[in-house]
Design a protein around this motif. Structure first.
Motif, PDB file in Angstrom:
ATOM      1  N   ASN A   1       0.725  -1.092  -0.147  1.00 36.95           N
ATOM      2  CA  ASN A   1      -0.230  -0.208  -0.142  1.00 36.95           C
ATOM      3  C   ASN A   1       0.736   1.341   0.055  1.00 36.95           C
ATOM      4  O   ASN A   1       0.463   2.424  -0.264  1.00 36.95           O
ATOM      5  CB  ASN A   1      -0.929  -0.107   1.208  1.00 36.95           C
ATOM      6  CG  ASN A   1      -0.342  -0.249   2.444  1.00 36.95           C
ATOM      7  OD1 ASN A   1       0.316  -1.310   2.792  1.00 36.95           O
ATOM      8  ND2 ASN A   1      -0.426   0.722   3.638  1.00 36.95           N
TER       9      ASN A   1
ATOM     10  N   LYS B   1      -4.267   1.844   2.605  1.00 35.62           N
ATOM     11  CA  LYS B   1      -4.980   0.638   2.281  1.00 35.62           C
ATOM     12  C   LYS B   1      -6.307   0.683   1.561  1.00 35.62           C
ATOM     13  O   LYS B   1      -6.638  -0.172   0.809  1.00 35.62           O
ATOM     14  CB  LYS B   1      -4.943  -0.088   3.542  1.00 35.62           C
ATOM     15  CG  LYS B   1      -5.547  -1.510   3.497  1.00 35.62           C
ATOM     16  CD  LYS B   1      -4.624  -2.545   2.476  1.00 35.62           C
ATOM     17  CE  LYS B   1      -3.417  -2.748   3.392  1.00 35.62           C
ATOM     18  NZ  LYS B   1      -2.495  -3.467   2.535  1.00 35.62           N
TER      19      LYS B   1
ATOM     20  N   GLU C   1      -5.695   1.051  -1.883  1.00 37.11           N
ATOM     21  CA  GLU C   1      -5.571  -0.127  -2.472  1.00 37.11           C
ATOM     22  C   GLU C   1      -6.837  -1.120  -2.690  1.00 37.11           C
ATOM     23  O   GLU C   1      -6.946  -1.797  -3.545  1.00 37.11           O
ATOM     24  CB  GLU C   1      -4.512  -0.941  -1.495  1.00 37.11           C
ATOM     25  CG  GLU C   1      -4.000  -2.472  -2.032  1.00 37.11           C
ATOM     26  CD  GLU C   1      -3.012  -2.772  -1.039  1.00 37.11           C
ATOM     27  OE1 GLU C   1      -1.594  -2.555  -1.129  1.00 37.11           O
ATOM     28  OE2 GLU C   1      -3.421  -3.583   0.059  1.00 37.11           O
TER      29      GLU C   1
END
Length: 370
Positions: free
Chosen positions: A131, A326, A329
């Motif tokens: 990430n 994250k 991602e």
């Protein structure tokens, strides 16, 4: 595809990070399928039930086999200790699921290669949790380099350091064993820098590496004896990229004072770009142009002009955090699944990072071609 069911295996640091990311992705980005937090797996069963309620999952189980075979689960998030990654990921792919696996892919290169082969034969998509490359500041650095802002690139330097193993009196844990953790600083930290180096510079074609274990024994948490540390505390390497540019790489889990230093320098014939994850919303740029008396590094503060920062907050200087990366991602994975595209880095692409760190671990001062 309007909704996608999420199954989470593991509820530690990264398990919570995945839960937050998939829970927030739709609110942040909007143009993606809605994630359903469907099923959580942890042991024992009572802990699984508690964590499912806390993380917002509809159901829980203490058996990961149940999770990967549940028809309501579309994406399996693997956030377990490293030794379980390969077995779970391969089984999930065989069950027809998409797999979001944390790094490193596996304990050994053989296991990582088996995961990549399984992904090639499966219908499900894969992504590995790198990430840090999602950071808007880091991606701006990539664009500047590609656009020639510092001229022809001539050198790369990357350092990734933390101090979570700096204290020699810190008790022994599973992270000290090859059977449980695999590589040490390389698997925990160094692979992130390899992903960043490849993102900025392209593929790595050779390494000359050296590894050191600086705290060879650690006190047992059980009986006061000392147990051996089987993997590396420090690793360094000279790398050569496929474009012929040389680079330096170093990682340490025993660097006092460093909490999450991921420092990158890209040297060009006409300037330099510097980035450090500990100051993750800033980028340093030096350009050798204009009045010499006015030249110097300038700080670029990320804001809405640096996508996808503006999806989180509409004003510069308010800053993103680790969990936001994250979320970016997770949204990219959801978008890839819905649109039929390959997610990055897939198991096949992340295998290249694994090959680099294992080459550093085994080179023993000799050049290893990749």
């Amino acid at each position: 595809m309007s909704t996608i069911g999420i199954g989470l295996i593991g509820t530690g640091f990264m398990g919570k990070c995945h839960a937050l990311a998939y829970g927030a992705a739709k609110a942040v980005f909007g143009d993606i399928p809605t994630p359903r937090l469907e099923l959580l797996c942890e042991t024992p069963a009572d802990k699984a039930a508690t964590m499912a309620e806390q993380f917002g999952f509809a159901r829980s189980t203490d058996d990961w086999h149940v999770l990967i075979n549940d028809p309501a689960v579309d994406i399996v998030c693997v956030t377990t200790p490293n030794k379980l990654h390969a077995e779970i990921a391969i089984a999930a792919l065989a069950a027809g699921k998409h797999v979001h696996c944390e790094k490193p892919m596996a304990l050994t290169l053989d296991e990582a290669e088996a995961m990549a082969r399984a992904a090639e034969a499966a219908k499900g998509k894969t992504i590995v949790g790198y990430n840090y490359i999602r950071n808007p500041a880091f991606q701006h650095a990539r664009r500047l380099i590609a656009e020639g802002a510092i001229g022809r690139v001539i050198h790369f330097r990357g350092f990734v350091d933390e101090d979570y193993q700096a204290d020699p009196d810190l008790p022994w844990t599973w992270r000290a064993t090859k059977a449980e953790a695999g590589l040490g600083a390389l698997g925990d930290l160094g692979c992130h820098m390899i992903s960043m180096a490849v993102e900025l510079m392209g593929p790595i074609r050779s390494v000359i590496g050296d590894i050191r274990t600086v705290h060879a024994m650690r006190p047992s948490p059980d009986d006061g004896t000392h147990k051996p540390v089987e993997n590396e505390d420090i690793a360094s390497a000279i790398v050569e990229f496929a474009n012929g540019v040389q680079g330096l790489f170093s990682t340490s889990r025993s660097a006092w004072g460093r909490k999450n230093r991921m420092a990158v320098e890209v040297h060009g014939a006409q300037g330099m770009i510097c980035f450090d994850q500990e100051r993750m919303n800033e980028l340093q740029l030096y350009q050798n142009s204009g009045d010499k008396a006015m030249q110097g590094f300038r700080t670029i503060m990320t804001g809405p002009v640096h996508e996808p920062y503006g999806h989180f907050v509409p004003a510069s200087g308010h800053q993103l955090g680790f969990n936001d990366l994250k979320t970016i991602e997770a949204a990219a994975f959801l978008r890839a699944i819905a649109g039929g595209a390959e997610a990055y880095p897939s198991f096949q692409q992340a295998l290249q990072f694994e090959r680099v760190i294992h080459a550093i671990a085994t080179s023993d001062g000799q050049r290893v071609m990749l």
